[in-house]
Design a protein around this motif. Structure first.
Motif, PDB file in Angstrom:
ATOM      1  N   UNK A  34       0.833  -1.207   0.000  1.00 35.81           N
ATOM      2  CA  UNK A  34       0.000   0.000   0.000  1.00 35.81           C
ATOM      3  C   UNK A  34       0.867   1.257   0.000  1.00 35.81           C
ATOM      4  N   UNK A  35       1.936   1.272   0.785  1.00 37.57           N
ATOM      5  CA  UNK A  35       2.832   2.422   0.829  1.00 37.57           C
ATOM      6  C   UNK A  35       3.501   2.653  -0.528  1.00 37.57           C
ATOM      7  N   UNK A  36       3.892   1.566  -1.209  1.00 35.59           N
ATOM      8  CA  UNK A  36       4.530   1.709  -2.514  1.00 35.59           C
ATOM      9  C   UNK A  36       3.566   2.329  -3.519  1.00 35.59           C
ATOM     10  N   UNK A  37       2.279   1.937  -3.474  1.00 38.17           N
ATOM     11  CA  UNK A  37       1.295   2.530  -4.379  1.00 38.17           C
ATOM     12  C   UNK A  37       1.148   4.028  -4.114  1.00 38.17           C
ATOM     13  N   UNK A  38       1.150   4.422  -2.852  1.00 42.85           N
ATOM     14  CA  UNK A  38       1.039   5.841  -2.512  1.00 42.85           C
ATOM     15  C   UNK A  38       2.274   6.613  -2.986  1.00 42.85           C
ATOM     16  N   UNK A  39       3.454   6.014  -2.841  1.00 39.92           N
ATOM     17  CA  UNK A  39       4.691   6.658  -3.281  1.00 39.92           C
ATOM     18  C   UNK A  39       4.674   6.873  -4.787  1.00 39.92           C
ATOM     19  N   UNK A  44       3.962  10.203  -9.774  1.00 43.26           N
ATOM     20  CA  UNK A  44       3.226  10.467 -11.011  1.00 43.26           C
ATOM     21  C   UNK A  44       2.589  11.847 -10.974  1.00 43.26           C
ATOM     22  N   UNK A  45       2.045  12.229  -9.833  1.00 39.26           N
ATOM     23  CA  UNK A  45       1.447  13.554  -9.717  1.00 39.26           C
ATOM     24  C   UNK A  45       2.498  14.653  -9.861  1.00 39.26           C
ATOM     25  N   UNK A  49       2.104  13.245 -14.494  1.00 35.74           N
ATOM     26  CA  UNK A  49       1.626  12.048 -15.176  1.00 35.74           C
ATOM     27  C   UNK A  49       0.577  11.322 -14.329  1.00 35.74           C
ATOM     28  N   UNK A  50      -0.161  12.103 -13.546  1.00 31.04           N
ATOM     29  CA  UNK A  50      -1.164  11.475 -12.704  1.00 31.04           C
ATOM     30  C   UNK A  50      -2.263  10.817 -13.539  1.00 31.04           C
ATOM     31  N   UNK A  51      -2.506  11.347 -14.735  1.00 31.17           N
ATOM     32  CA  UNK A  51      -3.479  10.723 -15.628  1.00 31.17           C
ATOM     33  C   UNK A  51      -2.717  10.072 -16.780  1.00 31.17           C
ATOM     34  N   UNK A  52      -2.672   8.757 -16.777  1.00 30.51           N
ATOM     35  CA  UNK A  52      -1.901   8.065 -17.799  1.00 30.51           C
ATOM     36  C   UNK A  52      -2.574   8.103 -19.159  1.00 30.51           C
ATOM     37  N   UNK A  53      -3.878   8.379 -19.204  1.00 31.25           N
ATOM     38  CA  UNK A  53      -4.604   8.390 -20.470  1.00 31.25           C
ATOM     39  C   UNK A  53      -4.438   9.727 -21.162  1.00 31.25           C
ATOM     40  N   UNK A  54      -3.199  10.039 -21.505  1.00 24.99           N
ATOM     41  CA  UNK A  54      -2.893  11.263 -22.238  1.00 24.99           C
ATOM     42  C   UNK A  54      -2.089  10.910 -23.471  1.00 24.99           C
ATOM     43  N   UNK A  55      -2.352  11.558 -24.592  1.00 21.05           N
ATOM     44  CA  UNK A  55      -1.560  11.300 -25.799  1.00 21.05           C
ATOM     45  C   UNK A  55      -0.094  11.688 -25.584  1.00 21.05           C
ATOM     46  N   UNK A  84      14.831  10.422  -9.319  1.00 17.19           N
ATOM     47  CA  UNK A  84      13.736  11.137  -8.663  1.00 17.19           C
ATOM     48  C   UNK A  84      14.317  12.395  -8.012  1.00 17.19           C
ATOM     49  N   UNK A  85      13.880  13.583  -8.421  1.00 18.76           N
ATOM     50  CA  UNK A  85      14.403  14.811  -7.803  1.00 18.76           C
ATOM     51  C   UNK A  85      14.155  14.826  -6.294  1.00 18.76           C
ATOM     52  N   UNK A  86      15.020  15.543  -5.580  1.00 18.21           N
ATOM     53  CA  UNK A  86      14.931  15.577  -4.117  1.00 18.21           C
ATOM     54  C   UNK A  86      13.603  16.155  -3.653  1.00 18.21           C
ATOM     55  N   UNK A  87      13.094  17.160  -4.366  1.00 21.54           N
ATOM     56  CA  UNK A  87      11.825  17.761  -3.938  1.00 21.54           C
ATOM     57  C   UNK A  87      10.633  16.844  -4.183  1.00 21.54           C
ATOM     58  N   UNK A  88      10.766  15.892  -5.123  1.00 23.91           N
ATOM     59  CA  UNK A  88       9.721  14.885  -5.316  1.00 23.91           C
ATOM     60  C   UNK A  88       9.784  13.810  -4.229  1.00 23.91           C
ATOM     61  N   UNK A  89      11.006  13.454  -3.846  1.00 24.50           N
ATOM     62  CA  UNK A  89      11.193  12.372  -2.877  1.00 24.50           C
ATOM     63  C   UNK A  89      10.880  12.798  -1.451  1.00 24.50           C
ATOM     64  N   UNK A  90      11.118  14.076  -1.146  1.00 23.13           N
ATOM     65  CA  UNK A  90      10.993  14.530   0.234  1.00 23.13           C
ATOM     66  C   UNK A  90       9.620  14.243   0.857  1.00 23.13           C
ATOM     67  N   UNK A  91       8.488  14.481   0.168  1.00 26.22           N
ATOM     68  CA  UNK A  91       7.187  14.240   0.808  1.00 26.22           C
ATOM     69  C   UNK A  91       6.927  12.773   1.146  1.00 26.22           C
TER      70      UNK A  91
END
Length: 800
Positions: A34-39, A44-45, A49-55, A84-91
């Motif tokens: 569950x934690x991996x899915x949240x990460x 992706x957000x 790329x939070x919405x994969x259905x994009x051309x 993964x940039x540091x600012x993406x990983x920090x949260x």
């Protein structure tokens, strides 16, 4: 009974395994999953790329930037997405660490459960997301050895290949990718298979091998029995050709997508980029029909931003064609009358097209905010402006492209930064250069600063791919820079590098100038090798470098002076001027630049490398004292250890209170001082400033250190006299020195004075020195009671 017992044991064992799996799943493994899915949702957000259905956004390659390094080949750009940039990983860092902890618990407490392979896989991914390539690689290899046929095996092989790529182990990565394809085919894992194909294609494109990039997709289309996947991979074949500007071939491949069973999004992408190919081939009417089809279809309504972006690209292409036609007509002096009559109409059409495109851009800025396809359009529009020499307008478009994540956002940011740098440097340097050339004035320091800015502007043009402009700015910099400034060698070298294969005579002439004027610089050494000169060709340059250092002091170019002296000592350690140069380098750091730490480093080098020179003896007590102060040594104990009192009963001829300054470290009989003591106390180590140390000029030199002027040719003597203040009353000083030497010689036959008489004489000597110093405005260092008189020349300042 025996069968019943055996059955009971099997039931108990099965129950234990079931219970172990049950507790492992719900207590640990489920939470880790569950934690991996949240990460991954957070990543992706963050990446948009939070919405994969994009051309997909596909951009044809056009103008490319030159890399900073002309030696080392840059890494493939597709590797950037693995970090993964540091600012993406920090949260989510806490969650990633929690996954690692939970996985370790499963391996330690439930090693026989069914979730061991999944736990190892989660740990490998966690290390990968933290950019810990080697730990991730180890976990991947551990899982492959433990369960080669696991459901996690394809994804594990893919992560292992990425780890190899990030460690620049490209051969291992390619082999692992090939294994990934085989395993993914066997398990029908199309997501992993598509990613592996993409990486193989990107690696082949990095090596400029289009056929090799297309090969895995063609093989997949031929072998797959899944119509939807065949359509997707067929689209990838066409996309690669589109990126490489093979628009005719790409158009045919996009049409073949419909031979299979594309889903709705792949169908939209195929029609969209068919229209893009037609527009780039100049078939605008056919392209417009495709765009109209996309606008009519309600299934494609949510992707209207992509359609609008490619429609703007079509109008941009039309605008470009009209501008090229006008430029061709205007450059031709022998046009027919009918052609000349077309020019006014073309200019009107150009203006109308620009207004139309501007209106479309305004609509996109409000209706499709943050759209990657619109950002890619702005990047291509910026390139058009850039290639037309409209740098300020191009910078504005690059600014709009770099704020949205897309395949071109990195290049857009680089163009924006380079054009900003060009604007900053040229706006400062060009007006001043014009005034200097017009009036023929300007100090050397101003000329050097402007030349540096011009050179940097040339480097910007070189990175932008504008070779002619870069060459022009390098020539500006070399012409404006004063010849004594060694940075001019860099400007000449940059100029020569660009014309090596186009104008060899000029190239050789520039290298001759570099070698003649700056032979001891790195560029001078390169010039010597290029010109096939032997090392013996470098002659009479040591004295010139020393003179150059003194000249730079006179011109207040203290940084260049220090560099000149330091290079002399570095490249000519056996020269008689090497210890003097280290002495002068430390003195300039101390007196003019006011950097005591750097001064101490030079003095320390002098003591270590030339302990027998008089310059080392001059600074040695201060070096020892500074090292001791840094380590917090008791100064009284330091004084007693460095200046031990002699026993008058055992050492004939010495007074009991005389103190002896020990020789520098590493000298025979000298006291060793710990090398770690390297801190300076400015109040104790350094003396007040003065113009130039006369010791460096050799005014009190011995036979081992002849006077500096005696080493120079007659023309160089005039340079030194014009730069270095001459000492006052030199004849009087000579008479005083001769008289002291005579007194010293006559005193050898006399008995040593008593302690009381000695103190009186020392007191008189101090008063005499103080009086002479006041006349010559030189610093006075009071002599401690009982200290032995300084044996160096009277009134000579010390560079301590």
């Amino acid at each position: 009974m025996r069968n019943i017992a055996l059955a009971f044991l099997l039931i108990v064992a099965a129950g234990c395994a079931t219970y172990d799996n049950f507790t492992t799943l719900f207590n640990t493994y489920y939470n880790a999953t569950r934690l991996m899915m949240e990460v991954e949702d957070e990543f992706a957000f963050q990446r948009g790329k939070d919405n994969k259905d994009k051309p997909r956004v596909i951009v044809a390659e056009t103008h490319t930037l030159q890399e900073e390094s002309i030696i080392a080949r840059p890494k493939p750009e597709f590797l950037d997405e693995f970090t993964i940039p540091a600012n993406y990983l920090q949260p989510v860092k806490t969650k990633v660490d929690s996954i690692l902890i939970k996985g370790s618990k499963i391996l330690a407490n439930h090693p026989k459960s069914s979730y061991v392979d999944g736990s190892i896989f989660l740990m490998a991914k966690s290390h990968f997301y933290k950019s810990e390539w080697m730990p991730s690689q180890i976990k991947c290899q551990e899982l492959i050895d433990l369960a080669p046929n696991s459901d996690f095996s394809p994804a594990t092989h893919l992560i292992l290949a990425k780890n190899y790529f990030m460690q620049e182990k490209y051969e291992f990565g390619e082999v692992t990718l090939s294994r990934t394809v085989d395993i993914a085919w066997g398990q029908r894992n199309y997501d992993v298979l598509s990613e592996a194909f993409r990486l193989q294609a990107e690696l082949a494109l990095y090596n400029d091998d289009i056929d090799e990039a297309l090969k895995p997709y063609r093989r997949a289309v031929a072998q797959s029995d899944d119509g939807e996947m065949r359509a997707r991979w067929q689209f990838e074949i066409a996309a690669i050709l589109f990126r490489k500007n093979e628009f005719e071939a790409a158009l045919n491949e996009f049409a073949r997508v419909f031979d299979h069973s594309p889903d709705v999004m792949v169908e939209f992408e195929a029609i969209l980029y068919q229209a893009a190919c037609l527009a780039r081939l100049g078939r605008y009417d056919e392209a417009a029909e495709h765009f109209a089809e996309l606008q009519r279809n309600a299934n494609f309504e949510e992707w209207m931003g992509w359609t609008w972006a490619e429609m703007m690209n079509m109008e941009r292409q039309r605008l470009h064609d009209i501008a090229d036609t006008i430029a061709t007509y205007e450059s031709n002096d022998q046009l027919e009358r009918s052609t000349l009559e077309r020019l006014p109409g073309l200019r009107v059409a150009l203006r109308e097209k620009e207004e139309m495109l501007t209106g479309m851009e305004r609509h996109a800025d409000t209706a499709y905010i943050g759209n990657g396809a619109v950002a890619a359009y702005y990047y291509q529009r910026g390139l058009d402006r850039f290639l037309a020499g409209e740098y300020r307008e191009a910078r504005q478009h690059f600014a709009q492209a770099k704020v949205v994540r897309s395949p071109v956002h990195r290049d857009a940011g680089r163009y924006f930064d380079l054009l900003n740098s060009w604007e900053e440097k040229t706006s400062f340097a060009l007006p001043i250069m014009g005034r200097i050339k017009e009036t023929g004035t300007g100090t050397d320091s101003l000329r050097s600063e402007v030349a540096q800015k011009l050179f940097e502007a040339g480097r910007v043009h070189e990175q932008l791919g504008n070779r002619d402009s870069a060459l022009k700015y390098f020539e500006y910099a070399a012409d404006l820079c004063p010849k004594p400034n060694e940075e001019r060698a860099r400007y000449l070298f940059a100029n020569a590098r660009l014309i090596e294969y186009t104008d060899y005579d000029k190239f050789e002439e520039l290298y001759e100038e570099i070698f003649d004027l700056y032979p001891l610089t790195d560029f001078g050494e390169v010039a010597r090798v290029k010109l096939a000169y032997t090392e013996a060709a470098v002659k009479d340059t040591v004295k010139e470098r020393y003179v150059n250092g003194l000249t730079q002091i006179g011109s207040a170019n203290y940084g260049m002076a220090v560099r000149s002296f330091a290079r002399l000592a570095e490249f000519n350690p056996g020269s008689e001027l090497a210890p003097r140069s280290l002495y002068m380098a430390g003195w300039v750091w101390e007196r003019h630049i006011k950097n005591n730490d750097s001064a101490f480093v030079q003095y320390k080098n002098l003591v270590d490398r030339y302990p027998d020179s008089e310059y080392a003896r001059d600074v040695f007590p201060s070096v020892i004292y500074a090292m001791a102060v840094r380590d917090g040594m008791d100064l009284d104990s330091l004084e007693s250890s460095l200046f031990p009192k002699r026993n008058s009963s055992t050492e004939k001829g010495d007074t009991p209170n005389d103190k002896i300054i020990p020789p520098p470290p590493n000298r025979k009989g000298g006291q060793q001082v710990p090398q770690s003591r390297i801190k300076v106390d400015p109040n104790q180590f350094l003396q007040p400033s003065f113009n130039l140390p006369q010791k460096a000029l050799g005014s009190d030199s011995t036979k081992t250190n002849p006077s500096f002027e005696s080493l120079l040719e007659d023309p160089l003597k005039d340079v030194i006299k014009s730069v270095i203040p001459q000492s006052k009353d030199s004849e009087k000083d000579s008479e005083v020195k001769s008289k002291k030497d005579a007194d010293k010689k006559s005193s050898k036959d006399e008995k040593p004075p008593s302690q009381e008489v000695k103190k009186v004489e020392d007191s008189k000597d101090d008063q005499s020195k103080k009086s002479d110093a006041e006349k010559e405005d030189k610093p006075v260092v009071p002599k401690k009671e009982g200290q032995k008189a300084d044996s160096s020349s009277s009134g000579q300042p010390k560079g301590k």
